[in-house]
Each structure stands twice: as structure tokens, then as C-alpha cells.
Design an enzyme around this catalytic site. Structure first.
Site, PDB file in Angstrom:
ATOM      1  N   ASP A  44      -2.979   4.749  -2.321  1.00 21.16           N
ATOM      2  CA  ASP A  44      -3.975   5.376  -1.464  1.00 21.16           C
ATOM      3  C   ASP A  44      -4.424   6.731  -2.025  1.00 21.16           C
ATOM      4  O   ASP A  44      -3.575   7.541  -2.428  1.00 21.16           O
ATOM      5  CB  ASP A  44      -3.338   5.575  -0.073  1.00 21.16           C
ATOM      6  CG  ASP A  44      -4.329   5.992   0.980  1.00 21.16           C
ATOM      7  OD1 ASP A  44      -5.275   5.228   1.226  1.00 21.16           O
ATOM      8  OD2 ASP A  44      -4.156   7.080   1.572  1.00 21.16           O
ATOM      9  N   ASP A 104       0.861  -1.171   0.000  1.00 21.86           N
ATOM     10  CA  ASP A 104       0.000   0.000   0.000  1.00 21.86           C
ATOM     11  C   ASP A 104       0.900   1.224   0.000  1.00 21.86           C
ATOM     12  O   ASP A 104       1.762   1.364   0.868  1.00 21.86           O
ATOM     13  CB  ASP A 104      -0.851  -0.027   1.281  1.00 21.86           C
ATOM     14  CG  ASP A 104      -2.175   0.662   1.119  1.00 21.86           C
ATOM     15  OD1 ASP A 104      -2.208   1.690   0.446  1.00 21.86           O
ATOM     16  OD2 ASP A 104      -3.163   0.165   1.693  1.00 21.86           O
ATOM     17  N   HIS A 156     -10.930  -2.224   4.774  1.00 16.67           N
ATOM     18  CA  HIS A 156     -10.719  -1.799   6.157  1.00 16.67           C
ATOM     19  C   HIS A 156     -11.413  -0.483   6.488  1.00 16.67           C
ATOM     20  O   HIS A 156     -11.320  -0.022   7.621  1.00 16.67           O
ATOM     21  CB  HIS A 156      -9.217  -1.669   6.401  1.00 16.67           C
ATOM     22  CG  HIS A 156      -8.606  -0.607   5.531  1.00 16.67           C
ATOM     23  ND1 HIS A 156      -8.512  -0.739   4.156  1.00 16.67           N
ATOM     24  CD2 HIS A 156      -8.130   0.629   5.813  1.00 16.67           C
ATOM     25  CE1 HIS A 156      -7.983   0.364   3.652  1.00 16.67           C
ATOM     26  NE2 HIS A 156      -7.740   1.203   4.632  1.00 16.67           N
ATOM     27  N   ASP A 157     -12.058   0.142   5.517  1.00 17.68           N
ATOM     28  CA  ASP A 157     -12.784   1.398   5.759  1.00 17.68           C
ATOM     29  C   ASP A 157     -14.294   1.195   5.729  1.00 17.68           C
ATOM     30  O   ASP A 157     -15.050   2.150   5.905  1.00 17.68           O
ATOM     31  CB  ASP A 157     -12.451   2.438   4.668  1.00 17.68           C
ATOM     32  CG  ASP A 157     -11.001   2.868   4.688  1.00 17.68           C
ATOM     33  OD1 ASP A 157     -10.373   2.845   5.765  1.00 17.68           O
ATOM     34  OD2 ASP A 157     -10.484   3.222   3.607  1.00 17.68           O
ATOM     35  N   GLU A 168      -6.741   3.880  -5.481  1.00 22.52           N
ATOM     36  CA  GLU A 168      -7.952   4.139  -4.713  1.00 22.52           C
ATOM     37  C   GLU A 168      -8.408   5.550  -5.066  1.00 22.52           C
ATOM     38  O   GLU A 168      -7.679   6.510  -4.857  1.00 22.52           O
ATOM     39  CB  GLU A 168      -7.674   4.040  -3.213  1.00 22.52           C
ATOM     40  CG  GLU A 168      -8.951   4.137  -2.409  1.00 22.52           C
ATOM     41  CD  GLU A 168      -8.770   4.693  -1.006  1.00 22.52           C
ATOM     42  OE1 GLU A 168      -9.607   4.390  -0.153  1.00 22.52           O
ATOM     43  OE2 GLU A 168      -7.807   5.431  -0.760  1.00 22.52           O
TER      44      GLU A 168
HETATM   45  O1  TEU Z   1      -9.144   6.074   2.465  1.00 25.46           O
HETATM   46  C1  TEU Z   1      -9.621   7.120   1.705  1.00 25.46           C
HETATM   47  C2  TEU Z   1     -11.005   7.518   1.944  1.00 25.46           C
HETATM   48  O2  TEU Z   1     -11.386   8.604   1.557  1.00 25.46           O
HETATM   49  C3  TEU Z   1     -11.906   6.630   2.663  1.00 25.46           C
HETATM   50  O3  TEU Z   1     -12.289   5.444   2.265  1.00 25.46           O
HETATM   51  C4  TEU Z   1     -12.101   7.073   4.028  1.00 25.46           C
HETATM   52  O4  TEU Z   1     -11.732   6.122   4.963  1.00 25.46           O
HETATM   53  C5  TEU Z   1     -13.553   7.382   4.137  1.00 25.46           C
HETATM   54  O5  TEU Z   1     -13.856   8.357   3.181  1.00 25.46           O
HETATM   55  C6  TEU Z   1     -13.885   7.934   5.425  1.00 25.46           C
HETATM   56  O6  TEU Z   1     -15.252   8.235   5.439  1.00 25.46           O
HETATM   57  C7  TEU Z   1      -7.787   5.810   2.475  1.00 25.46           C
HETATM   58  C8  TEU Z   1      -7.500   4.652   3.392  1.00 25.46           C
HETATM   59  O7  TEU Z   1      -8.118   3.508   2.888  1.00 25.46           O
HETATM   60  C9  TEU Z   1      -7.952   5.014   4.778  1.00 25.46           C
HETATM   61  O8  TEU Z   1      -7.829   3.945   5.673  1.00 25.46           O
HETATM   62  C10 TEU Z   1      -7.135   6.195   5.222  1.00 25.46           C
HETATM   63  O9  TEU Z   1      -7.596   6.645   6.473  1.00 25.46           O
HETATM   64  C11 TEU Z   1      -7.205   7.354   4.230  1.00 25.46           C
HETATM   65  O10 TEU Z   1      -7.028   6.934   2.889  1.00 25.46           O
HETATM   66  C12 TEU Z   1      -6.105   8.338   4.500  1.00 25.46           C
HETATM   67  O11 TEU Z   1      -4.862   7.802   4.161  1.00 25.46           O
END
Ligand code: TEU
Length: 549
Positions: A198, A98, A321-322, A247
Site C-alpha cells: 500500500d 495487502d 476498491h478506490d 501501489e
Molecule cells: O490508497 C492510496 C491512495 O492514495 C488512493 O487510491 C486513495 O484512495 C485516493 O487517493 C483517494 O482519493 C491506498 C488504499 O488503496 C486505500 O484504500 C487506503 O485508504 C489508502 O491507501 C490508505 O491506506
């Protein structure tokens, strides 16, 4: 048609902190992943995506990197990582890292230097701005509050689209970009097989102006993002055998075609999240709402039809994970039989789509949301901020708990359930976050031993994808989009058609009367009973000549 092996692969996402702990620290580690490689090989996946394993203060569980070259000591050592690579490769498992290059931790030496003085050479690696009357713009951080943090040392503000400890990097700066490319090349030289980037569509900022909304229009799919990604490609993974996925936050279909069109040499594939906002009331995440199946089908099919083999590639997924656990979200975990049935339905519906399927740890055994009842159980910075804001709005504790139960990122971050032993076999210490109470029944050991478990459906789906090109290359044809309960589509390829019918409801429903369900059942969870689909039933029927519906 661009036929490439990577397109047939299935990715398994590992959240190392919650995967498997071998030291008793209560947090997972790299040795824990090595210990489970045989299991992952048995599952049959091709790639393992590890969420960030680098040195980090862990305010956002590793998405706040303080050293891109060092392994987080909590997870192990550089030597452990080398062993992991070697052991994975021995089993034909590839490793994707990542890469977080929209921002670094404020503990990163670049930021430490940059914040020292206005003329520090690293100052321009970030966005520092002077402003007399409060923050330079009204943009909101994605984790709540204004996106600019005041830094008294130089009497200025710095930009953080995420947590205050995640400062956005300035991609306009050429030496920054090249430092990032060198870092990625370092990992390529270590032997990794792919990357997940990311929030990579946020790296080009349009202008620093007040927004009528929360600022997204000034940094989403910004003016130079394609130039940067093309440059990144040329300086790092381009022309090499590495799989990449970006992403993409709040993106559009047109932009994603550009990101993934093979002729443009940017990325292989993209994640978008539009289909996972169908349970947001008025587009607002921190609400509790039922999901809208029409919207879910419409969005999935818009992206399936919009991005096809020749113009790009989708990553397809329900979980990460989100996101909350899909069985608790679009299925039901009310009772054991319904959990199993709906988890299989969701798995089959997703894996019949075109794109690279991603399986998030625990999804393959139908893990559920933990249904925490107290704020003390939550760990995620975004959830804790949301709790604070909802409290400030005067919402009741019960209402806030109900919202977090549906939306918190911690829903997917509870430890992997390996067995019915203490702490689900995840740790011998005390877990960093509570384990879902249902681990006694829902765990890998039980799933392996039960031929009817969700796990065996996932194994079968992976096998089907490897064996049948139609799942990778077949055209996707939406059917009966106005059906209120059923998600129906076909895949068509070289004189063969597969018909997929999935019941997303708790009701017994009738098939559309003109539908022809004759053929060979390839996979399913339902016994056909005339034209009746049972609650959460799903069938996949193969026909050798094209049907007309
Ligand atoms: O996530 C980006 C992101 O915008 C999301 O999925 C976020 O967690 C969600 O909008 C919140 O409501 C990535 C990663 O997957 C996440 O875990 C990180 O916190 C984020 O970037 C920052 O690096």
C-alpha cells in the site's frame, strides 16, 4: 528478455468485506472466499489479492491495522486463513496479501506506547513534532484537513497522510524497519505467494516544511525510498518465488522504472493512477466531469512504451476498491445492451496491453456504480469527509450527490452480486452497505448461464493471455493517437502482429481509411461491417506477418 511465469499471470482482487458473507453479519468473511474458490478457478485467474484482513478498527476498512499478525475477527480466524491458503493452492490459485507499512492504526500498540510520553522507546516509530503556533506544516491529509493531528497528552502533533487514525510510520528508525520485515517474513512462512504494498512510495519523507501545494513533493518518491525497498526486498521476499506489486501514489514513469527494474531488486511491478485522473476537472477529484479520451490514450501509451519487459513491469487495471466501476465511467450503464457491449470493450482493450492485468471483484460481470441518491447510503471515510467539505463550500445537495455518484470509493465497495436472490446472495443478514438495485439482472449466476455475458469475455481474455506469449512479451505500438473515438494499437512479437481497435464512444465511427483489418479475429464484441465500428465496438485481429500502416 526476462521471461518469467509470473508475468503471464492475471490477478483477481477481493475486497473481503463485500465479497461473500457466511455468518449473516452483513459483512463478508474468509469462509465466504473459500466457498467461492471454485468460481475463481472457473474464471481462470492465477492470483487472489486480498485487501487487508488483519485486526483493525476498520475506520478505513482495514488499511488502518492494529495488529499485523492477527486476522480480523470479523473476517474469521487464523485457522480459517490456513484453510483458505490450502484450498486455494489445491486449485492452483495463489494468495497475495495487502501490506500497509506507510502507517498503522492509532490503535496499534506501537502508537499507543508512542503517544504516552516523549521518551517512550516507540516514540520514534512515528512522526511527533512540537509546534507553538498550529500544525508543524501546512500539508493536507489525502482524506481532507491538515495532515497533523494535535495530541494533548504530550502537547505535540503526529503526522497522518490519510485518516487521523492512520499515523505515518518513521522509516528512518532501523528497529521499526526490522519489525516490519519480521512481520512480512511471518506471512511468507505461512505460505502466501505475493504482496501488494500500500502507498509504498510515500515511506521516505524528504523534509518537514510548508508546501506551496498540499505537501506531496515532501513525501512522494522520497530520497531514501529506493534504498528502503531494496532493503525490504533483501530481508524478505528477494530471491523467493513471490510476486510483488507496489501501489504508487502520484509517482513518475522514471521512478517506476527504478522500482521495477529487475536489476535493482526492489519490486516486480507497480500500480500508477495517472490514467484514472482523466475525469478530474483541473486535477481535482471532487468534481463531475467527462473523461478525456486523448489523455487516457496518451497516458496509457506513455507508460506502455516507457516500461517494457526489460526495464520493469506495469500492473494494468481499470478498477479497484478506490475507484468507481469502469463500465459506469469509461463505458455506459444506460441500458443493458450498452452495458454489456461497453464492459466487454473495456475488458478487451485493457487485457491487450502489456503488464499484469488486475480484475476487481464484480468487474468480470460488468458490475456498475450503485447510483446512490442520499448521503445516508455512503460509508467511506473519504467520501463522508468530501461531503462535509463540499457542503462547507456552499455546494447544493444535488450537486454533491452527482459528484459522489461519479467519484466515491463506495461505488466499487457495494456487495458482490452472486445471484438474483435476496441481497444478491451476498448475505442472509443486512448488508453493511446497500447493494446495487440491478443485481436482479447483473449477477454471477446469470452471467455463467449466458454465453454472451461479460464474464465469458473475461474468461476468454485470461485464456488468451495464458496461451499467447505475444500478450505478455509483445511490443506495444500506438496507432492513430489523434483519433477522437478509437483507441488503436498493435502488439508485435516474433513475426506476429495483433491489431486492437476499440471504440470508446457512443457513436458509430469509421475506421481510418488506410487501416488493414484483414486477418483472424481473436476476440471482439463487434461484427465487422465494412469500415464501420459500432458504438463501443472492439476487434482484435491477428496477422502472421508484420503490417505497415
Ligand atoms: O490508497 C492510496 C491512495 O492514495 C488512493 O487510491 C486513495 O484512495 C485516493 O487517493 C483517494 O482519493 C491506498 C488504499 O488503496 C486505500 O484504500 C487506503 O485508504 C489508502 O491507501 C490508505 O491506506
Amino acid at each position: 528478455m526476462v521471461k518469467q511465469d509470473w508475468r503471464k499471470s492475471v490477478v483477481y482482487q477481493i475486497y473481503p468485506k463485500s465479497f461473500n458473507d457466511t455468518t449473516g453479519s452483513g459483512e463478508g468473511d474468509l469462509k465466504g472466499i473459500i466457498e467461492k474458490l471454485d468460481y475463481l478457478q472457473y474464471l481462470g485467474v492465477d492470483y487472489l489479492w486480498l485487501t487487508p484482513i488483519y485486526e483493525s478498527p476498520m475506520n478505513d476498512n482495514g488499511y488502518d491495522i492494529s495488529d499485523y499478525y492477527a486476522i480480523n475477527k470479523q473476517f474469521g480466524s487464523e485457522a480459517d486463513f490456513k484453510v483458505l491458503l490450502k484450498e486455494a493452492h489445491k486449485r492452483d490459485l495463489k494468495i497475495m496479501l495487502d501490506i500497509v507499512i506507510n502507517h498503522t492504526s492509532t490503535e496499534h500498540p506501537w502508537f499507543q506506547e508512542a503517544s504516552k510520553s516523549e521518551d517512550n522507546p516507540y516514540r520514534d516509530y512515528y512522526f511527533f513534532r512540537k509546534s507553538e503556533d498550529g500544525p508543524p506544516t501546512n500539508w493536507m491529509s489525502k482524506f481532507g484537513g491538515n495532515a497533523w493531528q494535535y495530541d494533548a497528552k504530550t502537547d505535540s502533533y503526529y503526522l497522518h497522510l490519510f485518516d487521523v487514525t492512520q499515523a505515518d510510520l518513521n522509516w528512518e528508525n532501523t528497529s521499526l524497519r526490522h519489525e516490519l520485515y519480521d512481520m512480512i517474513n511471518y506471512w511468507i512462512d505461512q505460505g502466501v505467494d505475493g504482496f501488494r504494498f500500500d502507498v509504498v512510495n510515500l515511506i521516505s519523507k524528504r523534509a518537514f516544511q510548508d508546501s506551496e501545494k498540499i505537501g506531496k513533493e515532501f513525501y512522494t518518491d522520497g530520497p531514501k525510498v529506493h534504498t528502503y525497498l531494496n532493503e525490504l526486498n533483501r530481508h524478505t521476499f528477494g530471491g523467493k518465488d513471490l510476486m510483488t506489486v507496489g501501489e504508487m501514489s502520484s509517482t513518475t514513469l522514471d521512478e517506476c522504472i527504478k522500482y521495477t527494474n529487475p536489476e535493482r531488486h526492489e519490486l516486480n511491478s507497480v500500480f500508477n493512477f495517472h490514467h484514472l485522473k482523466v475525469d478530474y476537472e483541473n486535477g481535482e477529484k471532487w468534481t463531475r466531469a467527462d473523461f478525456d479520451l486523448f489523455e487516457l490514450k496518451r497516458i496509457l501509451m506513455e507508460w506502455q512504451e516507457g516500461i517494457q519487459v526489460d526495464n520493469g513491469w506495469n500492473a494494468i487495471f481499470w478498477c479497484n476498491h478506490d475507484q468507481p466501476r469502469v463500465v459506469s465511467r469509461f463505458g455506459s450503464d444506460e441500458d443493458e445492451a450498452t452495458r454489456v457491449k461497453s464492459a466487454k470493450m473495456l475488458a478487451i482493450a485493457l487485457h491487450m496491453l502489456q503488464g499484469t492485468p488486475y480484475i476487481y471483484q464484480g468487474e468480470e460481470i460488468g458490475m456498475t456504480n450503485p447510483h446512490f441518491t442520499s448521503i445516508e447510503a455512503y460509508r467511506d471515510v473519504e467520501s463522508l469527509n468530501a461531503y462535509k467539505h463540499l457542503k462547507e463550500q456552499g455546494r447544493s445537495e444535488a450537486e454533491i450527490m452527482a459528484i459522489l455518484d461519479q467519484k466515491s470509493r463506495d461505488n466499487s465497495r457495494t456487495p458482490m452480486q452472486w445471484s438474483n436472490e435476496r441481497h444478491a446472495g451476498f448475505t442472509e443478514g443486512s448488508p453493511w452497505i446497500d447493494i446495487a438495485e440491478n443485481y436482479q439482472t447483473i449477477n454471477v449466476e446469470a452471467a455463467i448461464n449466458d454465453p454472451n455475458s461479460v464474464l465469458h469475455t473475461y474468461r476468454e481474455l485470461i485464456r488468451l493471455r495464458h496461451e499467447h506469449d505475444i500478450l505478455t512479451y509483445g511490443k506495444v505500438i500506438p496507432r492513430y493517437m489523434d483519433d477522437p473515438n478509437l483507441f488503436i494499437f498493435e502488439r508485435a512479437y516474433e513475426g506476429e502482429t495483433w491489431l486492437i481497435v476499440a471504440n470508446f464512444s457512443k457513436e458509430t465511427v469509421q475506421l481510418p481509411h488506410e487501416i488493414d483489418i484483414s486477418g483472424t479475429m481473436m476476440i471482439g464484441n463487434d461484427k465487422l461491417n465494412g469500415d464501420i465500428m459500432n458504438p463501443y465496438g472492439v476487434i482484435v485481429i491477428r496477422k502472421t506477418c508484420k503490417i505497415e500502416v
